[in-house]
Design a protein around this motif. Structure first.
Motif, PDB file in Angstrom:
ATOM      1  N   VAL A 179      10.923 -80.172   7.949  1.00 22.46           N
ATOM      2  CA  VAL A 179      11.725 -78.848   7.277  1.00 22.46           C
ATOM      3  C   VAL A 179      11.726 -79.000   5.770  1.00 22.46           C
ATOM      4  CG1 VAL A 179      13.718 -77.411   7.402  1.00 22.46           C
ATOM      5  CG2 VAL A 179      12.916 -78.650   9.343  1.00 22.46           C
ATOM      6  N   CYS A 180      11.581 -80.130   5.031  1.00 17.77           N
ATOM      7  CA  CYS A 180      11.557 -80.336   3.558  1.00 17.77           C
ATOM      8  C   CYS A 180      10.258 -80.050   3.061  1.00 17.77           C
ATOM      9  CB  CYS A 180      12.124 -81.818   3.051  1.00 17.77           C
ATOM     10  SG  CYS A 180      13.442 -82.314   3.845  1.00 17.77           S
ATOM     11  N   ASN A 181       9.266 -79.821   3.978  1.00 12.38           N
ATOM     12  CA  ASN A 181       7.751 -79.486   3.243  1.00 12.38           C
ATOM     13  C   ASN A 181       7.083 -80.909   2.815  1.00 12.38           C
ATOM     14  OD1 ASN A 181       5.675 -77.869   3.411  1.00 12.38           O
ATOM     15  ND2 ASN A 181       6.046 -76.940   1.308  1.00 12.38           N
ATOM     16  N   TYR A 223       7.219 -91.106  17.337  1.00  8.78           N
ATOM     17  CA  TYR A 223       8.062 -90.104  16.974  1.00  8.78           C
ATOM     18  C   TYR A 223       7.926 -89.498  15.283  1.00  8.78           C
ATOM     19  CZ  TYR A 223      11.827 -92.976  15.221  1.00  8.78           C
ATOM     20  OH  TYR A 223      12.305 -94.022  14.577  1.00  8.78           O
ATOM     21  N   TYR A 224       8.042 -88.427  15.098  1.00  6.47           N
ATOM     22  CA  TYR A 224       8.009 -87.981  13.790  1.00  6.47           C
ATOM     23  C   TYR A 224       9.389 -87.706  13.202  1.00  6.47           C
ATOM     24  CZ  TYR A 224       3.103 -87.308  14.430  1.00  6.47           C
ATOM     25  OH  TYR A 224       1.820 -87.207  14.778  1.00  6.47           O
ATOM     26  N   ARG A 225       9.725 -88.187  12.107  1.00  9.27           N
ATOM     27  CA  ARG A 225      11.301 -88.235  11.394  1.00  9.27           C
ATOM     28  C   ARG A 225      11.146 -87.816   9.766  1.00  9.27           C
ATOM     29  NH1 ARG A 225      15.997 -87.433  11.094  1.00  9.27           N
ATOM     30  NH2 ARG A 225      17.533 -88.906  11.269  1.00  9.27           N
ATOM     31  N   CYS A 226      11.945 -86.988   9.449  1.00  9.84           N
ATOM     32  CA  CYS A 226      12.049 -86.597   8.215  1.00  9.84           C
ATOM     33  C   CYS A 226      11.750 -87.882   7.260  1.00  9.84           C
ATOM     34  CB  CYS A 226      13.298 -86.066   7.727  1.00  9.84           C
ATOM     35  SG  CYS A 226      13.539 -85.463   5.898  1.00  9.84           S
ATOM     36  N   CYS A 277      16.777 -83.724   6.234  1.00 10.27           N
ATOM     37  CA  CYS A 277      16.797 -82.409   6.836  1.00 10.27           C
ATOM     38  C   CYS A 277      16.924 -82.296   8.344  1.00 10.27           C
ATOM     39  CB  CYS A 277      15.418 -81.620   6.483  1.00 10.27           C
ATOM     40  SG  CYS A 277      13.896 -82.194   7.324  1.00 10.27           S
ATOM     41  N   GLY A 278      17.248 -83.391   8.892  1.00 10.83           N
ATOM     42  CA  GLY A 278      17.223 -83.688  10.411  1.00 10.83           C
ATOM     43  C   GLY A 278      16.059 -83.537  11.267  1.00 10.83           C
ATOM     44  N   PHE A 279      14.909 -83.336  10.694  1.00  8.48           N
ATOM     45  CA  PHE A 279      13.612 -83.182  11.410  1.00  8.48           C
ATOM     46  C   PHE A 279      13.330 -84.503  12.309  1.00  8.48           C
ATOM     47  CE2 PHE A 279       9.037 -83.618  11.776  1.00  8.48           C
ATOM     48  CZ  PHE A 279       8.763 -82.466  12.486  1.00  8.48           C
TER      49      PHE A 279
END
Length: 188
Positions: free
Chosen positions: A50-52, A70-73, A82-84
């Protein structure tokens, strides 16, 4: 193959270690069997949070999701998070989950034993060097005592060889005195 899952729904929160790990073993268990993060963001296709920003891909070693990626911010667990949070791998079967947990625990146990052996080797090396120092001190003391005892041994040898001569001389003198008294008594 991306599956989205909210962080709140994940009871283990990705790669966090269970709360039961403490002390040295806890430190060893905080190191994953395989690194948490895959490479320097060199994977394709790019996943953006979300933070791009390009989201790093991590590997979970929790009890709930061992070995699952997994992917994480990139700002995870910081102020700008951002909690992604998106799973890359599907959920494992019970068999695979148990297998990965057993392998993870075996790695942790081996690391623990290796750490214990390294500590024991350090203790052994320390004691060995202390023993060498003490042995050299004892040898120096033995040498000093031998040097001090040599004159005493020589004196003891002189006394013991001289005392047998003294006894013979004393016996001869007593014999002469006895003969003298005997002759004197016999002359009277």
């Amino acid at each position: 193959m991306l599956k989205s899952k909210s962080m709140a729904a994940s009871s283990s929160q990705g790669s966090r270690i269970s709360a039961g790990s403490r002390g040295i073993r806890g430190l060893l268990r905080s190191r994953p069997p395989v690194t948490y993060r895959e490479g320097p963001l060199a994977y394709e296709p790019t996943v953006v949070c979300v933070c791009n920003r390009k989201a790093p891909r991590w590997i979970s070693w929790s009890d709930d999701n061992p070995g699952r990626r997994y992917y994480r911010c990139s700002r995870a667990r910081t102020y700008g998070d951002c909690g992604f949070y998106v799973w890359y791998d599907p959920e494992h079967t019970t068999f695979m989950k148990n297998l990965l947990l057993d392998l993870r625990n075996a790695v942790w146990e081996l690391r623990s034993k290796a750490e214990e052996m390294a500590e024991l080797k350090q203790i052994n090396d320390l004691l060995s060097s202390e023993n060498k120092e003490k042995v050299s001190v004892v040898k120096a003391q033995e040498k000093e005592l031998e040097e001090k005892s040599q004159p005493l041994v020589l004196l003891a040898n002189k006394i013991s060889s001289g005392s047998s001569c003294s006894l013979v001389c004393c016996g001869f003198v007593i014999l002469l005195v006895g003969l003298f008294f005997g002759l004197m008594l016999g002359a009277m």
